[in-house]
Design an enzyme around this catalytic site. Structure first.
Site, PDB file in Angstrom:
ATOM      1  N   CYS A  78       0.845  -1.194   0.000  1.00  0.00           N
ATOM      2  CA  CYS A  78       0.000   0.000   0.000  1.00  0.00           C
ATOM      3  C   CYS A  78       0.883   1.249   0.000  1.00  0.00           C
ATOM      4  O   CYS A  78       1.918   1.282   0.657  1.00  0.00           O
ATOM      5  CB  CYS A  78      -0.857  -0.038   1.265  1.00  0.00           C
ATOM      6  SG  CYS A  78      -1.570   1.526   1.728  1.00  0.00           S
ATOM      7  N   CYS A  81       1.812   4.389   3.792  1.00  0.00           N
ATOM      8  CA  CYS A  81       2.884   4.604   4.775  1.00  0.00           C
ATOM      9  C   CYS A  81       4.236   4.264   4.165  1.00  0.00           C
ATOM     10  O   CYS A  81       4.340   3.343   3.368  1.00  0.00           O
ATOM     11  CB  CYS A  81       2.684   3.697   5.989  1.00  0.00           C
ATOM     12  SG  CYS A  81       1.219   4.081   6.948  1.00  0.00           S
ATOM     13  N   CYS A 160      -6.931  -0.124   8.235  1.00  0.00           N
ATOM     14  CA  CYS A 160      -5.780   0.761   8.001  1.00  0.00           C
ATOM     15  C   CYS A 160      -5.290   1.250   9.356  1.00  0.00           C
ATOM     16  O   CYS A 160      -6.038   1.881  10.103  1.00  0.00           O
ATOM     17  CB  CYS A 160      -6.196   1.938   7.127  1.00  0.00           C
ATOM     18  SG  CYS A 160      -4.932   3.209   7.049  1.00  0.00           S
ATOM     19  N   TYR A 304      -5.779  30.859   2.754  1.00  0.00           N
ATOM     20  CA  TYR A 304      -6.024  29.416   2.629  1.00  0.00           C
ATOM     21  C   TYR A 304      -6.612  28.919   3.956  1.00  0.00           C
ATOM     22  O   TYR A 304      -6.022  28.109   4.664  1.00  0.00           O
ATOM     23  CB  TYR A 304      -4.740  28.643   2.286  1.00  0.00           C
ATOM     24  CG  TYR A 304      -3.968  29.207   1.129  1.00  0.00           C
ATOM     25  CD1 TYR A 304      -4.264  28.822  -0.175  1.00  0.00           C
ATOM     26  CD2 TYR A 304      -2.942  30.135   1.332  1.00  0.00           C
ATOM     27  CE1 TYR A 304      -3.547  29.341  -1.252  1.00  0.00           C
ATOM     28  CE2 TYR A 304      -2.220  30.658   0.269  1.00  0.00           C
ATOM     29  CZ  TYR A 304      -2.524  30.263  -1.016  1.00  0.00           C
ATOM     30  OH  TYR A 304      -1.806  30.788  -2.067  1.00  0.00           O
ATOM     31  N   GLU A 325     -10.522  31.763   1.353  1.00  0.00           N
ATOM     32  CA  GLU A 325     -10.635  30.339   1.035  1.00  0.00           C
ATOM     33  C   GLU A 325     -11.413  30.146  -0.260  1.00  0.00           C
ATOM     34  O   GLU A 325     -12.417  30.809  -0.491  1.00  0.00           O
ATOM     35  CB  GLU A 325     -11.348  29.630   2.211  1.00  0.00           C
ATOM     36  CG  GLU A 325     -11.859  28.246   1.938  1.00  0.00           C
ATOM     37  CD  GLU A 325     -10.790  27.223   1.530  1.00  0.00           C
ATOM     38  OE1 GLU A 325      -9.706  27.194   2.141  1.00  0.00           O
ATOM     39  OE2 GLU A 325     -11.055  26.463   0.590  1.00  0.00           O
ATOM     40  N   ASP A 373      -1.265  29.105   4.660  1.00  0.00           N
ATOM     41  CA  ASP A 373      -1.361  27.653   4.903  1.00  0.00           C
ATOM     42  C   ASP A 373      -1.872  26.984   3.622  1.00  0.00           C
ATOM     43  O   ASP A 373      -2.983  26.458   3.564  1.00  0.00           O
ATOM     44  CB  ASP A 373      -2.318  27.390   6.083  1.00  0.00           C
ATOM     45  CG  ASP A 373      -2.366  25.925   6.480  1.00  0.00           C
ATOM     46  OD1 ASP A 373      -1.633  25.114   5.892  1.00  0.00           O
ATOM     47  OD2 ASP A 373      -3.145  25.592   7.393  1.00  0.00           O
ATOM     48  N   CYS A 400       2.551  21.692   4.231  1.00  0.00           N
ATOM     49  CA  CYS A 400       2.607  20.221   4.314  1.00  0.00           C
ATOM     50  C   CYS A 400       3.553  19.663   3.254  1.00  0.00           C
ATOM     51  O   CYS A 400       3.562  18.459   3.012  1.00  0.00           O
ATOM     52  CB  CYS A 400       1.210  19.614   4.169  1.00  0.00           C
ATOM     53  SG  CYS A 400       0.389  20.087   2.644  1.00  0.00           S
TER      54      CYS A 400
HETATM   55  C1  LIG Z   1      -3.694  23.034   3.795  1.00  0.00           C
HETATM   56  S1  LIG Z   1      -5.355  23.591   3.740  1.00  0.00           S
HETATM   57  C2  LIG Z   1      -5.367  24.652   5.138  1.00  0.00           C
HETATM   58  C3  LIG Z   1      -6.717  25.000   5.680  1.00  0.00           C
HETATM   59  C4  LIG Z   1      -6.782  25.648   7.039  1.00  0.00           C
HETATM   60  N1  LIG Z   1      -5.787  26.676   7.224  1.00  0.00           N
HETATM   61  C5  LIG Z   1      -6.756  24.626   8.146  1.00  0.00           C
HETATM   62  O1  LIG Z   1      -5.863  24.656   8.990  1.00  0.00           O
HETATM   63  O2  LIG Z   1      -7.656  23.767   8.181  1.00  0.00           O
HETATM   64  C6  LIG Z   1      -5.348  24.595   2.334  1.00  0.00           C
HETATM   65  C7  LIG Z   1      -6.672  25.248   2.018  1.00  0.00           C
HETATM   66  O3  LIG Z   1      -6.463  26.129   0.906  1.00  0.00           O
HETATM   67  C8  LIG Z   1      -7.596  26.079   0.069  1.00  0.00           C
HETATM   68  N2  LIG Z   1      -7.131  26.569  -1.240  1.00  0.00           N
HETATM   69  C9  LIG Z   1      -6.461  25.890  -2.194  1.00  0.00           C
HETATM   70  N3  LIG Z   1      -6.153  26.704  -3.218  1.00  0.00           N
HETATM   71  C10 LIG Z   1      -6.631  27.944  -2.918  1.00  0.00           C
HETATM   72  C11 LIG Z   1      -6.628  29.195  -3.562  1.00  0.00           C
HETATM   73  N4  LIG Z   1      -6.036  29.357  -4.737  1.00  0.00           N
HETATM   74  N5  LIG Z   1      -7.213  30.229  -2.939  1.00  0.00           N
HETATM   75  C12 LIG Z   1      -7.819  30.071  -1.740  1.00  0.00           C
HETATM   76  N6  LIG Z   1      -7.855  28.907  -1.062  1.00  0.00           N
HETATM   77  C13 LIG Z   1      -7.266  27.844  -1.638  1.00  0.00           C
HETATM   78  C14 LIG Z   1      -8.038  24.638   0.135  1.00  0.00           C
HETATM   79  O4  LIG Z   1      -9.395  24.487  -0.232  1.00  0.00           O
HETATM   80  C15 LIG Z   1      -7.794  24.311   1.620  1.00  0.00           C
HETATM   81  O5  LIG Z   1      -8.931  24.618   2.381  1.00  0.00           O
END
Ligand SMILES: C[S@@+](CC[C@H](N)C(=O)[O-])C[C@H]1O[C@@H](n2cnc3c(N)ncnc32)[C@H](O)[C@@H]1O
Length: 442
Positions: A78, A81, A160, A304, A325, A373, A400
């Protein structure tokens, strides 16, 4: 010169971003999956490219003290991991090394010291969300699967080890219900997406046709799981194209609850199936606390922002928060949350950060805190340009993906930002993935 099918002996010197051991032979880099730092290994070369080779372990001549028996029967088949073959402390060291290496090699931060890494309370069964691909096996039975590494080939699984036990139970019950009651239509079911928090569950079936007799599926799940209609929701998402996005189309409520209601860090939230939400609640809270420390009495842009929990927590100490967002359902979750918790200094904007940030960041001014983020691909050049224009002095970047983080930090370093703090967090134990918090100042 290394050739395909050679058998050579190598010593593992470090890890690449996939968590594979790095060795060198004839001046050539050889990646060895499932190896541990310091091990002497006989490998069979299965791939050779211009810049690297890949070796499969034939025999571990000198095993590391950190090597353990992987507890999962699907490990190495898989693709979920990559690090179950070493003890937890060794996985942390590998991840700290992955972050440091990205910052040095991609980011050009040559004098970076060892990166601190914060462990997860749970080493297994930590994921509050899973997306299982569904397949029909040779006997015509529906099977719940994971993908083999870097392919779309299935590995049928029963359990899992990194996923919440309730989610595993949902997968087993769903499989029984589909095989018993949906013999004609089960071939249309493509993915089972399950999110479980505080004993409540949202089950989204991704299907290329509308699910008929949903009440049968709901009752089967409800009885098999011992839940009532206030703690179980059944939803469907119509798969519209054959791409890798699992929840691409609209998600429609079929029976039971539509949102997961829970209280985290004193905030009441309702999370919908489509919103992004961090998969490891312990590490999520540790990172949020770290970010929030920087927000006191400031104007904050939370770019984000997902379902908005971090924005809400920032709003407790900040003067005003703007959450940006792109997913409509996530912004709706964030708006409901602000209302229910009487948070009046949070404005959630449904937008593309690249388009909206220039306006918002120029409005808040240079003394604001910018929180970034982004998803794994990092931020857009337009975002970097907006930051440059704004002269904002403080940035908290949560990532991430160490490679795109390092790429973006290099761009920010080149326009005068200094790296003040780097902390890695083990958001995804047993996998090669790692979350990183970075503080930048100008
Ligand atoms: C890693 S997540 C972080 C979410 C939040 N900060 C949290 O801790 O739950 C990234 C987020 O960015 C949003 N996203 C991706 N591309 C984007 C864009 N171009 N503009 C705005 N938001 C975006 C995704 O839908 C997602 O909710």
């Amino acid at each position: 010169m290394i050739n395909k099918n050679d058998e050579i002996i190598v010593t593992i010197e470090g890890y690449n971003s996939e968590g594979q051991g790095i060795a060198r032979a004839d001046g050539f880099v050889v990646f060895v999956p499932f190896s541990v730092l310091g091990e002497k290994i006989k490998v069979h070369i299965i791939k050779v490219t211009k810049s690297y080779a890949v070796g499969k372990i034939v025999q571990i001549l000198e095993p590391s003290k950190e090597r353990v028996n992987p507890p999962c029967p699907y490990f190495s088949k898989c693709g979920g991991c990559a690090l179950q073959h070493m003890n937890y402390q060794a996985t942390l060291q590998a991840k700290a090394e992955i972050v440091k290496s990205a910052l040095v090699k991609i980011g050009g931060f040559r004098d970076i010291q060892n990166v601190e890494i914060v462990p997860s309370n749970k080493k297994y069964f930590y994921r509050n969300k899973a997306s299982f691909p569904l397949f029909i096996d040779d006997n015509g039975n529906l099977q719940v699967a994971m993908f083999k590494g870097l392919t779309h080939d299935p590995v049928f699984i029963e359990n899992c080890l990194i996923t919440d036990e309730l989610i595993n139970k949902v997968a087993v019950v769903f499989k029984d219900v589909a095989n018993k009651f949906y013999s004609d239509s089960k071939k249309h079911f493509k993915y089972l997406v399950v999110r479980a928090i505080d004993g409540k569950v949202l089950v989204t079936v991704v299907s290329d046709v509308h699910i008929k007799n949903a009440k049968v599926m709901f009752d089967g799940l409800k009885n098999g799981l011992g839940l009532d209609e206030n703690s179980l929701g059944l939803l469907e998402c119509k798969k519209i194209s054959d791409n890798n996005v699992i929840l691409e189309g609209d998600v429609t409520q079929l029976c039971g609850i539509k949102y997961l209601n829970c209280k985290i860090m004193d905030i009441n939230i309702q999370i919908s199936a489509k919103s992004f939400f961090q998969v490891n609640l312990d590490i999520m809270q540790k990172i949020y606390k770290k970010v929030i420390k920087n927000a006191e009495n400031k104007l904050v842009v939370d770019a984000y922002s997902g379902a908005g929990l971090m924005s809400a927590l920032l709003a407790k100490s900040a003067k005003q928060v703007y959450g940006l967002e792109i997913v409509k359902e996530a912004t709706e979750d964030a708006n409901r949350m602000a209302k229910e918790n009487n948070i009046t200094n949070l404005v959630n904007i449904n937008c593309d950060v690249a388009e909206k940030l220039p306006e918002v960041i120029s409005m808040v001014g240079e003394n604001a805190l910018l929180v970034l983020d982004p998803p794994r691909k990092g931020v857009d050049q337009k975002v970097i340009d907006a930051i440059l224009q704004s002269q904002v002095k403080e940035i908290a970047y949560v990532s991430c993906n160490p490679a795109t983080l390092a790429r973006d930090l290099k761009l920010l370093k080149d326009v005068g930002y200094q790296l003040k703090e780097v902390v890695a967090y083990d958001m995804f134990p047993q996998t090669q993935h790692v979350e990183t918090f970075v503080k930048l100042e100008k």
